[in-house]
Design a protein around this motif. Structure first.
Motif, PDB file in Angstrom:
ATOM      1  N   LEU A  55     -53.550  -9.078  24.953  1.00 30.73           N
ATOM      2  CA  LEU A  55     -52.660  -9.670  26.238  1.00 30.73           C
ATOM      3  C   LEU A  55     -53.519  -9.949  27.463  1.00 30.73           C
ATOM      4  O   LEU A  55     -53.565 -11.215  27.883  1.00 30.73           O
ATOM      5  CB  LEU A  55     -51.327  -9.022  26.500  1.00 30.73           C
ATOM      6  CG  LEU A  55     -50.380  -9.538  27.517  1.00 30.73           C
ATOM      7  CD1 LEU A  55     -49.992 -10.941  26.895  1.00 30.73           C
ATOM      8  CD2 LEU A  55     -49.195  -8.705  27.744  1.00 30.73           C
ATOM      9  N   SER A  56     -54.227  -8.795  27.899  1.00 26.93           N
ATOM     10  CA  SER A  56     -54.795  -8.935  29.391  1.00 26.93           C
ATOM     11  C   SER A  56     -56.038 -10.112  29.054  1.00 26.93           C
ATOM     12  O   SER A  56     -56.327 -10.680  29.932  1.00 26.93           O
ATOM     13  CB  SER A  56     -55.360  -7.531  29.567  1.00 26.93           C
ATOM     14  OG  SER A  56     -54.427  -6.967  30.119  1.00 26.93           O
ATOM     15  N   ARG A  57     -56.725  -9.783  27.876  1.00 32.80           N
ATOM     16  CA  ARG A  57     -57.946 -10.905  27.578  1.00 32.80           C
ATOM     17  C   ARG A  57     -57.458 -12.160  27.328  1.00 32.80           C
ATOM     18  O   ARG A  57     -58.265 -13.006  28.084  1.00 32.80           O
ATOM     19  CB  ARG A  57     -58.576 -10.388  26.312  1.00 32.80           C
ATOM     20  CG  ARG A  57     -59.818 -11.244  25.873  1.00 32.80           C
ATOM     21  CD  ARG A  57     -60.415 -10.574  24.560  1.00 32.80           C
ATOM     22  NE  ARG A  57     -59.545 -10.762  23.550  1.00 32.80           N
ATOM     23  CZ  ARG A  57     -59.197 -11.670  22.787  1.00 32.80           C
ATOM     24  NH1 ARG A  57     -59.762 -12.817  22.961  1.00 32.80           N
ATOM     25  NH2 ARG A  57     -58.501 -11.446  21.417  1.00 32.80           N
ATOM     26  N   ALA A  82     -47.823   1.187  28.828  1.00 32.53           N
ATOM     27  CA  ALA A  82     -48.920   0.619  28.903  1.00 32.53           C
ATOM     28  C   ALA A  82     -48.566  -1.130  28.865  1.00 32.53           C
ATOM     29  O   ALA A  82     -49.175  -1.824  29.599  1.00 32.53           O
ATOM     30  CB  ALA A  82     -49.773   0.646  27.590  1.00 32.53           C
ATOM     31  N   GLY A  83     -47.614  -1.483  28.250  1.00 30.02           N
ATOM     32  CA  GLY A  83     -47.024  -2.965  28.128  1.00 30.02           C
ATOM     33  C   GLY A  83     -46.822  -3.253  29.820  1.00 30.02           C
ATOM     34  O   GLY A  83     -46.848  -4.498  30.280  1.00 30.02           O
ATOM     35  N   ILE A  84     -45.779  -2.430  30.021  1.00 32.20           N
ATOM     36  CA  ILE A  84     -45.441  -2.544  31.454  1.00 32.20           C
ATOM     37  C   ILE A  84     -46.312  -2.653  32.528  1.00 32.20           C
ATOM     38  O   ILE A  84     -46.420  -3.683  33.431  1.00 32.20           O
ATOM     39  CB  ILE A  84     -44.265  -1.495  31.690  1.00 32.20           C
ATOM     40  CG1 ILE A  84     -43.090  -1.476  31.162  1.00 32.20           C
ATOM     41  CG2 ILE A  84     -43.930  -1.316  33.174  1.00 32.20           C
ATOM     42  CD1 ILE A  84     -42.123  -2.802  31.327  1.00 32.20           C
ATOM     43  N   LEU A  89     -50.490  -5.599  36.210  1.00 31.30           N
ATOM     44  CA  LEU A  89     -51.873  -6.177  36.392  1.00 31.30           C
ATOM     45  C   LEU A  89     -51.763  -7.580  36.459  1.00 31.30           C
ATOM     46  O   LEU A  89     -52.395  -8.154  37.035  1.00 31.30           O
ATOM     47  CB  LEU A  89     -52.768  -5.372  35.374  1.00 31.30           C
ATOM     48  CG  LEU A  89     -54.033  -5.654  35.308  1.00 31.30           C
ATOM     49  CD1 LEU A  89     -54.618  -5.218  36.293  1.00 31.30           C
ATOM     50  CD2 LEU A  89     -54.707  -5.269  34.140  1.00 31.30           C
ATOM     51  N   LEU A  90     -51.137  -8.265  35.262  1.00 33.75           N
ATOM     52  CA  LEU A  90     -51.347  -9.590  35.116  1.00 33.75           C
ATOM     53  C   LEU A  90     -50.923 -10.468  36.495  1.00 33.75           C
ATOM     54  O   LEU A  90     -51.453 -11.445  36.733  1.00 33.75           O
ATOM     55  CB  LEU A  90     -50.720 -10.221  33.842  1.00 33.75           C
ATOM     56  CG  LEU A  90     -51.566  -9.762  32.544  1.00 33.75           C
ATOM     57  CD1 LEU A  90     -50.385 -10.257  31.565  1.00 33.75           C
ATOM     58  CD2 LEU A  90     -52.696 -10.187  32.283  1.00 33.75           C
ATOM     59  N   THR A 100     -49.462 -19.160  39.802  1.00 29.15           N
ATOM     60  CA  THR A 100     -47.912 -18.609  39.645  1.00 29.15           C
ATOM     61  C   THR A 100     -47.802 -18.556  38.142  1.00 29.15           C
ATOM     62  O   THR A 100     -47.749 -19.239  37.411  1.00 29.15           O
ATOM     63  CB  THR A 100     -47.158 -20.110  40.013  1.00 29.15           C
ATOM     64  OG1 THR A 100     -47.542 -20.359  41.477  1.00 29.15           O
ATOM     65  CG2 THR A 100     -45.560 -19.405  40.026  1.00 29.15           C
ATOM     66  N   LEU A 101     -47.196 -17.111  38.096  1.00 29.31           N
ATOM     67  CA  LEU A 101     -47.073 -16.528  36.819  1.00 29.31           C
ATOM     68  C   LEU A 101     -45.489 -16.295  36.793  1.00 29.31           C
ATOM     69  O   LEU A 101     -44.911 -15.805  37.723  1.00 29.31           O
ATOM     70  CB  LEU A 101     -47.848 -15.201  36.511  1.00 29.31           C
ATOM     71  CG  LEU A 101     -47.354 -14.330  35.497  1.00 29.31           C
ATOM     72  CD1 LEU A 101     -47.607 -15.054  33.971  1.00 29.31           C
ATOM     73  CD2 LEU A 101     -47.854 -12.845  35.486  1.00 29.31           C
ATOM     74  N   LYS A 102     -44.789 -16.932  35.784  1.00 32.64           N
ATOM     75  CA  LYS A 102     -43.343 -16.733  35.593  1.00 32.64           C
ATOM     76  C   LYS A 102     -43.080 -16.083  34.061  1.00 32.64           C
ATOM     77  O   LYS A 102     -43.793 -16.426  33.167  1.00 32.64           O
ATOM     78  CB  LYS A 102     -42.838 -18.050  35.600  1.00 32.64           C
ATOM     79  CG  LYS A 102     -42.858 -18.392  36.931  1.00 32.64           C
ATOM     80  CD  LYS A 102     -42.091 -19.702  37.304  1.00 32.64           C
ATOM     81  CE  LYS A 102     -42.395 -20.247  38.679  1.00 32.64           C
ATOM     82  NZ  LYS A 102     -41.337 -21.034  39.144  1.00 32.64           N
TER      83      LYS A 102
END
Length: 145
Positions: A55-57, A82-84, A89-90, A100-102
């Protein structure tokens, strides 16, 4: 409306690998463009190790290209600490790059986790992808006020 889809292949395991390891991640990520917004649809679990790292990548790559991003959580069936942490982090990465992240459409389990960890006070969470997309239009209208 531009509807480009992109999927990421799961990492391959070497043929000589002797330990029993699952051949596929339990997280599938697809991206699509909706105008100037990129939507990342998550299907599966966001948990420690490979899934959270994937997901991070993927989102890290999207953050290089986008100014607006919706993380569609409607297909997420499980999430651990870890997902939380990855979601937090994202959000930090997005703010650092002026993106802007939603988040959109978490099921009741994921919504409860976001609420219990107070992450819902850091992330902008919408009940659906359509409402997240509509909020971008509202942001643009208010900016012109």
């Amino acid at each position: 409306m531009d509807m480009n889809w992109q999927t990421w292949d799961q990492p391959e395991i070497a043929a000589g690998f002797e330990l029993q390891k699952e051949l596929k991640l339990k997280l599938n990520l697809e991206t699509r463009n909706r105008g100037d917004v990129i939507i990342v649809h998550c299907q599966g679990r966001i948990v420690y190790r490979d899934e959270a790292a994937c997901l991070s990548r993927v989102v890290g790559e999207v953050l290089q290209q986008a100014r607006k991003l919706v993380l569609d959580l409607s297909g997420v069936s499980a999430m651990d600490s870890a997902g939380i942490g990855e979601l937090a982090l994202l959000q930090t990465w997005a703010q650092g790059q002026n993106v802007t992240l939603k988040c959109a459409a978490p099921n009741s389990l994921i919504a409860t986790l976001l609420e219990l960890t107070n992450l819902d006070s850091v992330l902008e969470v919408h009940p659906s992808v359509d409402s997240a997309l509509a909020s971008f239009r509202e942001d643009r209208i208010c900016a012109n006020c």
